[in-house]
Scaffold this motif. Structure first.
Motif, PDB file in Angstrom:
ATOM      1  N   GLY A 183       8.574  27.583  20.489  1.00  0.00           N
ATOM      2  CA  GLY A 183       9.191  26.550  19.778  1.00  0.00           C
ATOM      3  C   GLY A 183       8.511  26.102  18.541  1.00  0.00           C
ATOM      4  O   GLY A 183       7.472  26.503  18.264  1.00  0.00           O
ATOM      5  N   VAL A 184       8.981  24.710  18.147  1.00  0.00           N
ATOM      6  CA  VAL A 184       8.289  24.015  17.054  1.00  0.00           C
ATOM      7  C   VAL A 184       8.232  22.565  17.290  1.00  0.00           C
ATOM      8  O   VAL A 184       9.035  22.211  17.803  1.00  0.00           O
ATOM      9  N   ALA A 185       7.100  22.130  16.718  1.00  0.00           N
ATOM     10  CA  ALA A 185       6.677  20.748  16.925  1.00  0.00           C
ATOM     11  C   ALA A 185       6.442  20.204  15.667  1.00  0.00           C
ATOM     12  O   ALA A 185       6.117  20.937  14.495  1.00  0.00           O
ATOM     13  N   ILE A 186       6.449  18.845  15.525  1.00  0.00           N
ATOM     14  CA  ILE A 186       6.077  18.036  14.283  1.00  0.00           C
ATOM     15  C   ILE A 186       5.043  17.173  14.610  1.00  0.00           C
ATOM     16  O   ILE A 186       4.959  16.285  15.630  1.00  0.00           O
ATOM     17  N   GLY A 187       4.098  17.037  13.617  1.00  0.00           N
ATOM     18  CA  GLY A 187       2.890  16.089  13.987  1.00  0.00           C
ATOM     19  C   GLY A 187       3.234  14.700  14.103  1.00  0.00           C
ATOM     20  O   GLY A 187       2.744  13.799  14.657  1.00  0.00           O
ATOM     21  N   ASP A 188       3.905  14.209  12.943  1.00  0.00           N
ATOM     22  CA  ASP A 188       4.054  12.788  12.760  1.00  0.00           C
ATOM     23  C   ASP A 188       5.504  12.529  13.357  1.00  0.00           C
ATOM     24  O   ASP A 188       6.588  12.670  13.059  1.00  0.00           O
ATOM     25  N   ARG A 189       5.187  11.824  14.499  1.00  0.00           N
ATOM     26  CA  ARG A 189       6.694  11.394  15.288  1.00  0.00           C
ATOM     27  C   ARG A 189       7.452  10.340  14.697  1.00  0.00           C
ATOM     28  O   ARG A 189       8.562  10.335  14.960  1.00  0.00           O
ATOM     29  N   SER A 190       6.826   9.569  13.718  1.00  0.00           N
ATOM     30  CA  SER A 190       7.619   8.784  13.014  1.00  0.00           C
ATOM     31  C   SER A 190       8.976   9.530  11.926  1.00  0.00           C
ATOM     32  O   SER A 190       9.878   8.975  11.839  1.00  0.00           O
ATOM     33  N   LYS A 191       8.469  10.801  11.847  1.00  0.00           N
ATOM     34  CA  LYS A 191       9.626  11.779  11.209  1.00  0.00           C
ATOM     35  C   LYS A 191      10.427  12.380  12.019  1.00  0.00           C
ATOM     36  O   LYS A 191      11.098  13.357  11.684  1.00  0.00           O
ATOM     37  N   ARG A 192      10.323  12.348  13.409  1.00  0.00           N
ATOM     38  CA  ARG A 192      11.243  13.026  14.339  1.00  0.00           C
ATOM     39  C   ARG A 192      12.169  11.811  15.065  1.00  0.00           C
ATOM     40  O   ARG A 192      12.092  11.006  15.168  1.00  0.00           O
ATOM     41  N   GLY A 193      13.378  12.511  14.972  1.00  0.00           N
ATOM     42  CA  GLY A 193      14.563  11.758  15.971  1.00  0.00           C
ATOM     43  C   GLY A 193      15.500  12.730  16.363  1.00  0.00           C
ATOM     44  O   GLY A 193      16.101  13.523  15.696  1.00  0.00           O
ATOM     45  N   ALA A 194      15.918  12.329  17.453  1.00  0.00           N
ATOM     46  CA  ALA A 194      17.277  13.132  18.292  1.00  0.00           C
ATOM     47  C   ALA A 194      18.427  12.628  17.330  1.00  0.00           C
ATOM     48  O   ALA A 194      18.555  11.543  16.993  1.00  0.00           O
ATOM     49  N   VAL A 195      19.362  13.665  17.262  1.00  0.00           N
ATOM     50  CA  VAL A 195      20.450  13.286  16.655  1.00  0.00           C
ATOM     51  C   VAL A 195      21.562  13.862  17.506  1.00  0.00           C
ATOM     52  O   VAL A 195      21.893  15.069  17.978  1.00  0.00           O
ATOM     53  N   ARG A 196      22.527  12.899  18.164  1.00  0.00           N
ATOM     54  CA  ARG A 196      23.526  13.058  18.945  1.00  0.00           C
ATOM     55  C   ARG A 196      24.931  12.668  18.404  1.00  0.00           C
ATOM     56  O   ARG A 196      25.107  11.368  18.259  1.00  0.00           O
ATOM     57  N   PRO A 197      25.862  13.702  18.465  1.00  0.00           N
ATOM     58  CA  PRO A 197      26.988  13.258  18.093  1.00  0.00           C
ATOM     59  C   PRO A 197      27.887  12.138  19.176  1.00  0.00           C
ATOM     60  O   PRO A 197      27.384  12.345  20.404  1.00  0.00           O
ATOM     61  N   LYS A 198      28.732  11.392  18.856  1.00  0.00           N
ATOM     62  CA  LYS A 198      29.280  10.524  19.708  1.00  0.00           C
ATOM     63  C   LYS A 198      30.005  11.019  21.106  1.00  0.00           C
ATOM     64  O   LYS A 198      30.162  10.643  22.126  1.00  0.00           O
ATOM     65  N   ASN A 199      30.369  12.320  20.748  1.00  0.00           N
ATOM     66  CA  ASN A 199      31.155  12.925  22.012  1.00  0.00           C
ATOM     67  C   ASN A 199      30.239  13.553  22.997  1.00  0.00           C
ATOM     68  O   ASN A 199      30.569  14.466  23.780  1.00  0.00           O
ATOM     69  N   MET A 200      29.000  13.616  22.872  1.00  0.00           N
ATOM     70  CA  MET A 200      28.067  14.160  23.517  1.00  0.00           C
ATOM     71  C   MET A 200      27.022  13.246  24.276  1.00  0.00           C
ATOM     72  O   MET A 200      26.308  12.510  23.737  1.00  0.00           O
ATOM     73  N   PRO A 201      27.137  13.123  25.519  1.00  0.00           N
ATOM     74  CA  PRO A 201      26.342  12.136  26.280  1.00  0.00           C
ATOM     75  C   PRO A 201      25.005  12.633  26.368  1.00  0.00           C
ATOM     76  O   PRO A 201      24.454  13.881  25.997  1.00  0.00           O
ATOM     77  N   PRO A 202      23.950  11.766  26.625  1.00  0.00           N
ATOM     78  CA  PRO A 202      22.319  12.062  26.310  1.00  0.00           C
ATOM     79  C   PRO A 202      22.305  13.118  27.607  1.00  0.00           C
ATOM     80  O   PRO A 202      22.838  13.106  28.750  1.00  0.00           O
ATOM     81  N   SER A 203      21.156  14.111  27.486  1.00  0.00           N
ATOM     82  CA  SER A 203      21.023  15.091  28.339  1.00  0.00           C
ATOM     83  C   SER A 203      19.400  15.150  28.770  1.00  0.00           C
ATOM     84  O   SER A 203      18.561  14.753  28.029  1.00  0.00           O
TER      85      SER A 203
END
Length: 410
Positions: free
Chosen positions: A269-289
């Motif tokens: 996989g892939v990771a990013i060092g600065d967590r402030s530049k990371r964010g989950a994107v979830r459409p409204k029709n998709m519940p959290p998983s």
């Protein structure tokens, strides 16, 4: 002879990479003699990176060399031609995925890779698949960084590996992680308990993250590859314990024909060092998983989970029996994630297509290509497993015939 529209689009872009480009520009990399067999670009420069489509072992004239060693060299020569056209070298490559028709060829492949990457080999994941387009026995895709000064190897203290692989490559703030197997790298022992195999693989990934001053919360995308001997529910149960509910990495979970050295699970996989530049994107029709976010934004790059022709919702399922209509629903599902991030298909730079049956390759291309009217992304297409039986299940749903994951750049 009628030239396909996607070839005209790509051919129009030829030669443009000869000029120096600002980092924010995006351009097709199209080496002389390249002949894409579908609506995809051989290479795309976007931001700090070059994305390279999966390359097989055929020569520009369409022949496959005799012998697996020569086939691997030709495959890497095809990758190199795209990297060179982008005015980079193989030393700029930070990550590759290798697809083998026969994992018994793993050692030969590793030997040849050493010839092309004699200094700091890229992070690497290797998996065995059922079939690849044009009957190639090997396919390799790649990511290269445009500035060599941004590339740094990440190796935990005392790290052991049965192959000459760099466990992690840091490219600026982006960490590319090799495939970690559920197999002890020193003794070669594979635990009898599938859950222990998963934990072993994740522990090795965690060690490499820690060596880069990161942890699982920095992950933006993960590929779990599993064989028939790894129950998916066991893998998910162990995996979910390592991530925050609703903020998990994007994910493409792919059952495969085989993994190196008899392993049953592999994580890359892939990771990013600065967590402030990371964010989950979830459409409204998709519940959290507990196991996957639909997409995760890493600075300017959006990594989206693999989607199929599954219709979400209370009556969800795959209701289309043919690959064309399943691809249409898949693209709709992917668009939901793109739009939630303020993007669309024109921002996509790379995709992976997992096709149930390569006999459907042309049908898939016919639908897929309609969504990329200007510059098609780079692409890797494989058939991970033998084709399924195309019959409805007890709920009246059809089997999954395709699955697609994407990477987009703002």
């Amino acid at each position: 002879m009628k030239i396909p529209a996607f070839c005209l689009t790509l051919c129009a872009a030829m030669g443009l990479v000869a000029q120096e480009l600002p980092l924010h520009e995006r351009i097709v990399v199209f080496p002389p003699g390249a002949k894409p067999i579908g609506p995809y670009s051989p290479g795309i420069i976007a931001g700090d990176f070059l994305y390279v489509s999966g390359q097989g072992s055929r020569t520009p004239s369409g022949e496959i060399p005799a012998g697996f060693e020569a086939q691997t060299r030709q495959c890497l020569d095809n990758v190199k031609s795209i990297v060179t056209e982008a005015k980079l070298t193989m030393e700029h490559v930070v990550y590759i995925q290798v697809y083998l028709e026969d994992t018994a060829n793993y050692d030969v492949m590793t030997k040849v890779l050493g010839e092309y990457f004699p200094k700091t080999p890229p992070a690497r994941a290797t998996l065995g698949v059922y079939k690849m387009p044009t009957s190639t026995p090997i396919e390799i895709n790649a990511v290269a960084v445009r500035k060599l000064s941004m590339k740094k190897p990440v190796v935990p203290a005392g790290y052991k590996s049965p192959s000459p692989i760099t466990p992690g490559i840091l490219a600026g703030d982006r960490l590319y992680l090799s495939g970690f197997l559920g197999r002890d790298p020193v003794t070669g022992v594979i635990p009898a308990d599938p859950a222990a195999q998963v934990q072993l693989a994740l522990n090795r990934m965690k060690e490499t993250l820690a060596a880069a001053d990161m942890d699982f919360s920095n992950m933006v995308f993960i590929n779990p590859y599993l064989t028939k001997n790894m129950p998916a529910d066991v893998m998910n149960r162990v995996y979910a314990k390592h991530f925050e509910w609703g903020n998990t990495p994007a994910r493409a979970t792919i059952p495969v024909n085989a993994l190196p050295m008899g392993a049953n699970i592999e994580f890359t996989g892939v990771a990013i060092g600065d967590r402030s530049k990371r964010g989950a994107v979830r459409p409204k029709n998709m519940p959290p998983s507990p196991t996957a976010s639909p997409c995760v934004l890493a600075d300017d790059t959006l990594y989206c989970s693999a989607k199929s022709g599954f219709i979400p919702g209370a009556n969800g399922g795959i209701h289309a029996e043919d690959v064309e209509n399943q691809v249409r629903q898949t693209m709709r599902n992917l668009l939901d994630g793109l739009e939630e991030a303020g993007l669309d298909f024109s921002h996509v730079v790379a995709s992976n297509v997992y096709l149930d049956n390569l006999d459907d390759f042309a049908k898939m291309n016919g639908v897929y290509g309609k969504y990329f009217t200007r510059i098609p992304p780079t692409r890797t297409t494989v058939s991970p497993l033998p084709p399924v039986s195309r019959t409805r299940n007890s709920q009246g749903h059809w089997p999954k015939l395709e699955e697609i994951s994407i990477i987009a750049v703002k």
